[in-house]
Design a protein around this motif. Structure first.
Motif, PDB file in Angstrom:
ATOM      1  N   TRP A  30      35.731  52.038   6.285  1.00  0.00           N
ATOM      2  CA  TRP A  30      36.289  50.757   6.723  1.00  0.00           C
ATOM      3  C   TRP A  30      35.278  49.625   6.517  1.00  0.00           C
ATOM      4  O   TRP A  30      35.626  48.543   6.048  1.00  0.00           O
ATOM      5  N   ARG A  33      34.823  48.872   2.753  1.00  0.00           N
ATOM      6  CA  ARG A  33      35.956  48.141   2.183  1.00  0.00           C
ATOM      7  C   ARG A  33      35.879  46.663   2.528  1.00  0.00           C
ATOM      8  O   ARG A  33      36.407  45.818   1.802  1.00  0.00           O
ATOM      9  N   ARG A  34      35.238  46.338   3.643  1.00  0.00           N
ATOM     10  CA  ARG A  34      35.098  44.936   4.043  1.00  0.00           C
ATOM     11  C   ARG A  34      33.723  44.369   3.660  1.00  0.00           C
ATOM     12  O   ARG A  34      33.308  43.347   4.175  1.00  0.00           O
TER      13      ARG A  34
END
Length: 59
Positions: A30, A33-34
């Motif tokens: 997560w 991905r950011r």
């Protein structure tokens, strides 16, 4: 006759580590991905230290 499971506490311990590993992997993916690479690396280092200390304490 030796028991199949050497310690009664081994199974919940392993289940806890597997669940925690899944949560950490999800959090790292997560963060990556950011584009939060630093946060992902810090999380992996903290997890590695936690697992190392936990395994050392359990043995």
């Amino acid at each position: 006759m030796r028991p199949m499971i050497p310690s009664a506490h081994l199974v919940p311990f392993v289940c806890f580590l597997i669940l925690l590993t899944c949560v950490v992997v999800f959090a790292v993916i997560w963060n990556l991905r950011r584009w939060r690479v630093r946060s992902a690396v810090v999380l992996l280092i903290a997890y590695a230290i936690f697992v190392l200390m936990t395994v050392l304490a359990a043995t």
